[in-house]
Design a protein around this motif. Sequence first.
Motif, PDB file in Angstrom:
ATOM      1  N   SER A 303      55.837  51.179-100.576  1.00  0.00           N
ATOM      2  CA  SER A 303      55.399  51.452 -99.204  1.00  0.00           C
ATOM      3  C   SER A 303      53.926  51.179 -98.943  1.00  0.00           C
ATOM      4  O   SER A 303      53.518  51.144 -97.777  1.00  0.00           O
ATOM      5  CB  SER A 303      55.706  52.916 -98.844  1.00  0.00           C
ATOM      6  OG  SER A 303      57.082  53.193 -99.020  1.00  0.00           O
ATOM      7  N   THR A 365      47.506  51.446 -92.714  1.00  0.00           N
ATOM      8  CA  THR A 365      48.803  51.053 -93.277  1.00  0.00           C
ATOM      9  C   THR A 365      49.779  50.748 -92.146  1.00  0.00           C
ATOM     10  O   THR A 365      49.548  51.065 -90.980  1.00  0.00           O
ATOM     11  CB  THR A 365      49.376  52.177 -94.154  1.00  0.00           C
ATOM     12  OG1 THR A 365      49.765  53.275 -93.310  1.00  0.00           O
ATOM     13  CG2 THR A 365      48.353  52.654 -95.154  1.00  0.00           C
ATOM     14  N   GLN A 367      52.714  52.114 -92.114  1.00  0.00           N
ATOM     15  CA  GLN A 367      53.646  53.239 -92.090  1.00  0.00           C
ATOM     16  C   GLN A 367      53.481  54.027 -90.791  1.00  0.00           C
ATOM     17  O   GLN A 367      52.385  54.122 -90.248  1.00  0.00           O
ATOM     18  CB  GLN A 367      53.393  54.166 -93.284  1.00  0.00           C
ATOM     19  CG  GLN A 367      53.669  53.542 -94.633  1.00  0.00           C
ATOM     20  CD  GLN A 367      55.133  53.164 -94.790  1.00  0.00           C
ATOM     21  OE1 GLN A 367      56.023  53.881 -94.329  1.00  0.00           O
ATOM     22  NE2 GLN A 367      55.382  52.034 -95.439  1.00  0.00           N
ATOM     23  N   THR A 371      58.817  56.988 -90.214  1.00  0.00           N
ATOM     24  CA  THR A 371      59.291  56.452 -91.492  1.00  0.00           C
ATOM     25  C   THR A 371      58.827  57.325 -92.652  1.00  0.00           C
ATOM     26  O   THR A 371      59.533  57.458 -93.659  1.00  0.00           O
ATOM     27  CB  THR A 371      58.778  55.017 -91.687  1.00  0.00           C
ATOM     28  OG1 THR A 371      57.331  55.015 -91.643  1.00  0.00           O
ATOM     29  CG2 THR A 371      59.305  54.103 -90.606  1.00  0.00           C
ATOM     30  N   PHE A 372      57.643  57.923 -92.530  1.00  0.00           N
ATOM     31  CA  PHE A 372      57.135  58.786 -93.600  1.00  0.00           C
ATOM     32  C   PHE A 372      58.003  60.034 -93.769  1.00  0.00           C
ATOM     33  O   PHE A 372      58.226  60.515 -94.884  1.00  0.00           O
ATOM     34  CB  PHE A 372      55.692  59.184 -93.279  1.00  0.00           C
ATOM     35  CG  PHE A 372      54.960  59.829 -94.423  1.00  0.00           C
ATOM     36  CD1 PHE A 372      54.647  59.121 -95.574  1.00  0.00           C
ATOM     37  CD2 PHE A 372      54.572  61.158 -94.348  1.00  0.00           C
ATOM     38  CE1 PHE A 372      53.972  59.718 -96.623  1.00  0.00           C
ATOM     39  CE2 PHE A 372      53.889  61.759 -95.389  1.00  0.00           C
ATOM     40  CZ  PHE A 372      53.589  61.034 -96.528  1.00  0.00           C
TER      41      PHE A 372
END
Length: 414
Positions: A303, A365, A367, A371-372
């Motif tokens: 990730s 990032t 992210q 999604t985390f």
Amino acid sequence: MHVSERLLQLYATLDRQTRDIIQQRIETNLADGKSLAASYHELTGETNDSLSAEEKSATDFSNWLKEGKTDVDLLSYYVALLEKSEVLQSEAVVPQVVESTPQPVAEPIVSKAVVEPSHEETVEPETDTPAEATLPKPRYVPESTIPSRTERMKSHREIKPARPRRKKSRGWLVGLIAIILLSVGGYAAYPMVSDLFKPSSTPTVTEEPATPEPEPVAETKALEEVWIGVKNAPLVSEPDSEDVVYIADIGDRYDVLEERDDALLLELGLNELTGWVSRDEVVTEWTATSISDADVLNWLSTSVNQTLFDESPEAYFGMDENELVGNVGAASGFDSDVLHEYLVYPGLFFTMRNEQVEAIDWSNTDQTKETFLELGEPTYETEDGVVYESDTYSLRLFVGEDDSTRIRLTKLNQ
């Protein structure tokens, strides 16, 4: 995005020579002292109403660079000029680069109150006056002399025999018996008669109202540790002060030294450094471990960008600066505050504490918070932050003002 995060990202993108050029332009412009808003206008030709109108000098700016960048006004001014680096660099002469040595931050000296013991006066009891001596009682002296035994014997010899008594009537004997009977009967009846005229000696019992027992008061247990519950929580030198000692992040844990009204004194864990924080910005109960160590490391491997690493990220915890540079190369930027030093690389930076790697941050990032959260039930969550903790690691996501995200990996209990 907080201004401190913007500074770290600018350090990751601007080389040391460019930053030195901008710092020299600032010191030249502030030589005679002027407001930060006016200085920004003179250097860039633009107006920035968010900058402070307080007057600063080149000495103030130089000391601020050396002392850990805790003045928020200078920090906002400096970041705003770094963002205009192309304008400032196009008109400047390239100066010789001089590496500055981080200066230790002076610790606040807390004076101890001296309490003088109180002296109580001693009152001596008065001496009792001895009682006066009692005079002896005089002896009894008879008025006439008692006759001797011989004289008494003579008197007996002269006594003549008694004459025979005359027979009297026995009526007196009957009267005497009647008197005796009445006396005996009266003596026997006296207790009963006397009880009729005596007041009752039985005390009257007055019932007193029962006093209700006080309700038990629940004792409030003193706090021993807390966790920061908001993003960018300022720790100040005194309650209600604007003197910021350090800016803490969501999920940071600290020991509590003192409680005062709505503020807590926290131990920052370095050179007896402390800071006050509002009770509204901390969490007193922390959820237990939510994911495993393997979950953390597996998520990182797929990730975040790990092209800089020859080994997995956990291998770099505890390295000193020489070991780190030997593994990943020289840093492109350097920064520090009262607790940490930061070695900046493209796309990430290492946080050093006590000359060892304490955390790794990946900035900007791809992210998202959604999604985390697919990792599972988080240990702690706010609108702009999420914390996962395993037995060994703390994995956090911070959301910036422009929806950019930063991932931090920290090793617990180093």
